[in-house]
Design a protein around this motif. Structure first.
Motif, PDB file in Angstrom:
ATOM      1  N   THR A  36       0.826  -1.215   0.000  1.00 23.97           N
ATOM      2  CA  THR A  36       0.000   0.000   0.000  1.00 23.97           C
ATOM      3  C   THR A  36       0.857   1.260   0.000  1.00 23.97           C
ATOM      4  OG1 THR A  36      -0.165  -0.016   2.430  1.00 23.97           O
ATOM      5  CG2 THR A  36      -1.874  -1.184   1.192  1.00 23.97           C
ATOM      6  N   GLY A  37       2.033   1.184   0.632  1.00 22.57           N
ATOM      7  CA  GLY A  37       2.910   2.348   0.669  1.00 22.57           C
ATOM      8  C   GLY A  37       3.472   2.697  -0.693  1.00 22.57           C
ATOM      9  N   PHE A  38       3.908   1.675  -1.446  1.00 22.69           N
ATOM     10  CA  PHE A  38       4.401   1.949  -2.787  1.00 22.69           C
ATOM     11  C   PHE A  38       3.272   2.432  -3.692  1.00 22.69           C
ATOM     12  CE2 PHE A  38       8.471  -0.364  -2.090  1.00 22.69           C
ATOM     13  CZ  PHE A  38       9.304   0.605  -2.644  1.00 22.69           C
ATOM     14  N   HIS A  39       2.059   1.905  -3.475  1.00 20.00           N
ATOM     15  CA  HIS A  39       0.935   2.427  -4.257  1.00 20.00           C
ATOM     16  C   HIS A  39       0.694   3.891  -3.917  1.00 20.00           C
ATOM     17  CE1 HIS A  39      -3.336   3.432  -4.901  1.00 20.00           C
ATOM     18  NE2 HIS A  39      -3.161   2.779  -6.026  1.00 20.00           N
ATOM     19  N   GLY A  40       0.750   4.229  -2.632  1.00 16.70           N
ATOM     20  CA  GLY A  40       0.574   5.623  -2.236  1.00 16.70           C
ATOM     21  C   GLY A  40       1.631   6.526  -2.843  1.00 16.70           C
TER      22      GLY A  40
ATOM     23  N   PHE B 215      -3.828   3.065 -14.368  1.00 16.06           N
ATOM     24  CA  PHE B 215      -3.027   1.969 -13.819  1.00 16.06           C
ATOM     25  C   PHE B 215      -3.043   2.013 -12.292  1.00 16.06           C
ATOM     26  CE2 PHE B 215       1.259   1.461 -11.945  1.00 16.06           C
ATOM     27  CZ  PHE B 215       1.333   0.072 -11.932  1.00 16.06           C
ATOM     28  N   VAL B 216      -2.879   3.202 -11.729  1.00 17.10           N
ATOM     29  CA  VAL B 216      -2.921   3.369 -10.274  1.00 17.10           C
ATOM     30  C   VAL B 216      -4.288   2.949  -9.731  1.00 17.10           C
ATOM     31  CG1 VAL B 216      -2.900   5.100  -8.434  1.00 17.10           C
ATOM     32  CG2 VAL B 216      -1.134   5.138 -10.195  1.00 17.10           C
ATOM     33  N   ASP B 217      -5.350   3.306 -10.448  1.00 16.22           N
ATOM     34  CA  ASP B 217      -6.705   2.905 -10.048  1.00 16.22           C
ATOM     35  C   ASP B 217      -6.843   1.390  -9.993  1.00 16.22           C
ATOM     36  OD1 ASP B 217      -7.484   5.501  -9.846  1.00 16.22           O
ATOM     37  OD2 ASP B 217      -8.694   5.546 -11.659  1.00 16.22           O
TER      38      ASP B 217
ATOM     39  N   TRP C 284      -5.030  -0.274  -7.145  1.00 17.55           N
ATOM     40  CA  TRP C 284      -5.719  -0.071  -5.870  1.00 17.55           C
ATOM     41  C   TRP C 284      -6.906  -1.023  -5.725  1.00 17.55           C
ATOM     42  CZ3 TRP C 284      -5.062   1.685  -1.221  1.00 17.55           C
ATOM     43  CH2 TRP C 284      -6.175   1.827  -0.388  1.00 17.55           C
ATOM     44  N   LEU C 285      -7.621  -1.288  -6.798  1.00 15.38           N
ATOM     45  CA  LEU C 285      -8.743  -2.219  -6.717  1.00 15.38           C
ATOM     46  C   LEU C 285      -8.267  -3.612  -6.304  1.00 15.38           C
ATOM     47  CD1 LEU C 285     -10.877  -1.191  -9.837  1.00 15.38           C
ATOM     48  CD2 LEU C 285     -11.327  -0.696  -7.425  1.00 15.38           C
ATOM     49  N   PHE C 286      -7.114  -4.039  -6.832  1.00 10.03           N
ATOM     50  CA  PHE C 286      -6.549  -5.319  -6.418  1.00 10.03           C
ATOM     51  C   PHE C 286      -6.106  -5.271  -4.957  1.00 10.03           C
ATOM     52  CE2 PHE C 286      -6.138  -6.118 -10.999  1.00 10.03           C
ATOM     53  CZ  PHE C 286      -6.533  -7.449 -11.059  1.00 10.03           C
ATOM     54  N   LEU C 287      -5.495  -4.150  -4.543  1.00  8.03           N
ATOM     55  CA  LEU C 287      -5.079  -4.004  -3.148  1.00  8.03           C
ATOM     56  C   LEU C 287      -6.282  -4.040  -2.214  1.00  8.03           C
ATOM     57  CD1 LEU C 287      -2.376  -1.182  -3.428  1.00  8.03           C
ATOM     58  CD2 LEU C 287      -1.971  -3.532  -2.725  1.00  8.03           C
ATOM     59  N   PHE C 288      -7.325  -3.325  -2.579  1.00  6.93           N
ATOM     60  CA  PHE C 288      -8.509  -3.236  -1.730  1.00  6.93           C
ATOM     61  C   PHE C 288      -9.174  -4.601  -1.561  1.00  6.93           C
ATOM     62  CE2 PHE C 288     -13.162  -2.524  -1.401  1.00  6.93           C
ATOM     63  CZ  PHE C 288     -13.178  -1.945  -0.132  1.00  6.93           C
ATOM     64  N   THR C 289      -9.356  -5.313  -2.678  1.00  4.99           N
ATOM     65  CA  THR C 289     -10.066  -6.591  -2.615  1.00  4.99           C
ATOM     66  C   THR C 289      -9.246  -7.688  -1.933  1.00  4.99           C
ATOM     67  OG1 THR C 289      -9.279  -7.118  -4.855  1.00  4.99           O
ATOM     68  CG2 THR C 289     -11.470  -6.128  -4.653  1.00  4.99           C
TER      69      THR C 289
END
Length: 296
Positions: A227-231, A270-272, A275-280
């Protein structure tokens, strides 16, 4: 005659000699040295370099490297924009720029695959982690024993809605420039930048109130790395879009020439998706059967 010599007679762009590649490499090297010196300073160690302890100058070294990199980015991309305005970005060059962006995003996909792999390797086989790891015990279950997870239907869901909305606003901006609607372009970009900033603030608030730390367990390590690298990518994407907003307000983009905006939109989508994969997976799936922080 002079005009005939100035116009390209082929579809390719032969770039003039540029100082930016070597300067970017130098800046990255100085940043790396400053980063190592900083880490040595944090653990109260030394970083000798020709008789000088660089650990004592870590702030200065890292700052100098950062300034070199930032200036190189500004100057190099300014040259690229100038080349586009001069007509050097022909049909073939524009196509290759798109191929380059696609390859860059593909490399970013593989970067995040590594973090998902680490997370699923630990979560699907917690017994093996328990058996072989010395510092990241799970108790044979996932999430590890004693870990309270974040409520996925609170701040994570809020951030999911924010990113989904930002995906619609950047699409609005892209379609606006295709129809030469400059007001729609600027409004769409402004909203997207605002939503990106809001996402970062929400995630920072979530991190400050997380019931687990990075070094508490392998759960915390994999959670914060992914999540940090995504942020971090959200912050980069927000800056990317902010630059596009400034350029749009200056009238740079046209319906036929707007690759900078298009690349920013691809990156943001791509970022979106990441995040959907991270969230689920990391927020929702990993919370099944776990103790939710703040609930009895």
């Amino acid at each position: 005659m002079a005009d005939a010599h100035s116009k390209p007679k082929h579809d390719y762009h032969i770039i003039d000699p540029s100082p930016w590649p070597i300067l970017a490499s130098l800046g990255a090297l100085v940043m790396a040295i400053g980063g190592v010196a900083w880490m040595q300073y944090m653990k109260q160690g030394n970083f000798p370099f020709f008789g000088i302890n660089l650990a004592n100058a870590h702030y200065f070294i890292f700052a100098v490297g950062t300034l070199i990199v930032l200036y190189t980015m500004y100057a190099w991309w300014s040259d690229t924009i100038k080349e586009a305005h001069e007509g050097h970005h022909t049909r073939v060059v524009s196509l290759h720029l798109r191929y380059g962006m696609i390859m860059f995003i593909a490399s970013e996909v593989m970067f995040f695959v590594a973090w998902f792999w680490a997370f699923f390797d630990a979560s699907l086989f917690p017994g093996e982690v328990q058996q072989y790891a010395r510092t990241a015990f799970t108790g044979g279950v996932w999430p590890p024993k004693g870990i309270e997870v974040l409520n996925p239907w609170h701040l994570p869901l809020y951030n999911t809605i924010i990113l989904l909305l930002s995906g619609t606003t950047i699409t609005w901006a892209h379609h606006a420039i295709l129809h030469n609607d400059r007001k729609g372009l600027i409004n769409g970009l402004a909203l997207t930048v605002g939503l990106g900033i809001l996402f970062s603030f929400v995630q920072a608030f979530e991190y400050m109130h997380a019931p687990f730390g990075f070094k508490d367990s392998i759960y915390g390590a994999t959670f914060f790395m992914a999540t940090g690298f995504h942020g971090f990518h959200v912050i980069i994407g927000t800056i990317f879009l902010l630059v596009c907003l400034i350029r749009a307000m200056k009238g740079d983009f046209t319906p036929k020439q707007h690759f900078g905006l298009e690349a920013a939109a691809w990156y943001w989508h791509f970022v979106d998706v990441v995040w959907l994969f991270l969230f689920t997976s990391i927020y929702v799936w990993a919370s099944f059967g776990a103790t939710i922080a703040g609930t009895d």
